[in-house]
Scaffold this motif. Sequence first.
Motif: not given
Length: 603
Positions: A197, A199-202, A258-261
């Motif tokens: 899951r 955050d591939t943009d990150r 994670r998306h909130d990393e």
Amino acid sequence: MHEYWIRPVSPEAHLFEVRLQVRTPDPTGQQLALPAWIPGSYMIRDFARNLVTLTATSGGSPVVVEKLDKQTWRCAPCSVPLLLVYQVYAWELSVRAAHLDTTHGYFNGTSVFLQVCGQEAMPCRVHIASPKGQGYRDWRLATSLRPVDAPFMGFGTYEAESYEALVDYPVEMGKLTLLETEVKGIPHRMAISGKHRADTDRIARDLSAICTEHVEMFGGTLPIDQYLFLVLAVGDGYGGLEHRDSTSLICKRDDLPRHDEGEPGQGYRRFLGLCSHEYFHLWNVKRITPEAFRPYDLSREVHTRLLWAFEGITSYYDELALVRSRCIGVDSYLELLGQTVTRVIRGSGRRKQTLTESSFDAWTKYYKQDENAPNAIVSYYAKGALVALALDLTIRIGTDGARSLDDVMRALWQDYGRTGLGVPEDGVERLAEEASGLDLGDFFQAYVHGTEDPPLERLLAEVGIGLGLRPARSLEDFGGRRKLGDVEPPLRPGLGAQIKVGSHPPEITVVPDASPAQAGGLAPGDQLVAVDGFRATADNLAGLVGRLRPGEQVPIHVFRRDQLHRLSLTARLPSADTCELWLAGKPGEERLARRRAWLKLAD
Ligand code: ZN
């Protein structure tokens, strides 16, 4: 041109089927071989042991095949094209071999493609097919092999200019997540296999920054026209292997961001460090290559005393690039550096083995570590990274900031990477002196050819960083960065041995030289059942030993194999083997300027 066809013929049985057509077989009998090792991983792996069946035909008639040794075959003489058909069992989940099941397929050419002996320079064409069946319709393929007739990320026909090239392009197939970015206008992709899951943009943003930093360091241009990170995300695993314009990585899926990393946590920092490490190898080892590896002899061990430079310098820059590219902060970098110092100084093996010896014996020592490794060998990765740091700072200080290790790396790239000449065994030393203008003879003698610790406390002080040693506070304490307000807990005696995680009763894994455990007669594999007459458990062991008075002798009971032994432990306070680093409060202008230049920080 040699032509290969490879197909996951039975994912359930973990079998690839390979066909190889040799157009002009040796008229005296064609020999074929499979490599014993894969470049970048210096251990004999005997990939031929996974070859299950092999038959040869020519013009439709069978050809007799004779086995010459563990990895070489000879076909009877034949004039028309020779066709070999064989199956390869693929069930090793690592970046070094091949793996196939109903969820994905992965292979390195060293595991699956027979070498046509004597014709290795010929170009190779490879047709890669998907498994048969509805369940595999959405499988895609990721490799940086050159496509000849294949859709983007699809099955089809690919080419490589030689056998050595063919086996330098790993292939992953399955349900893949693709992320793309550009570095200096060159496409960089990452294909992730396995559930996640992230955050591939990150990842794309951070990768782009890290790769750009490496490219800038090497002079601003890239020697490739594409780069591919192949990532297999699993529950637990870690590893990477470098290739000329790709890399294979295995990581914990929880290490992906994670998306909130926010500021990268330990896991994501480890993942970025791995990507950074393998990407740096694109120059350092894949193109700046020891003479001994030109060309690679994949049939047996090939020794070089330079692995410390190819792995140690790479390990130094993999973390340095994280802070230079702003992917992590300075505090986070100091934490990584402090932990590396701790790892190195905890092993007495560093007093017995030099970096050049560690490099030379990688095949039988570093890659075959046992319970005595910390007492017998030094890691050319970890100590190599510290020596690289020391060399960098020595050059910066000695040239008043005019030169650095970056200049040495650029010189290596100019003289060896660009020209394709192999680096001679004394090449790194010689270029370090040439590029810096300094006499570094004593430096190399002491820290590379000798077993001395590099003088990091003195050198780091010159960039305004403090270094201190203290005893470990727990088994999980590897030091790192000194945090403000840290309160030193009271010092208590410890065993000084390593315990197997989750073992009941506690099982000894490593007994370091000169530890209370060694003095008391404990050995690897011992199950520690009692200390001072009280039952020992993984949870209470530190407390049982910690409550003893220094100098006090108490009985300990262990099972060694199936026999109970009574030993005697003399309690002792732990030694200061844990490193902490900190930014000095008022280092002065000169040191501050040096730190900024080193870490590429803004004023
Ligand atoms: Zn490496």
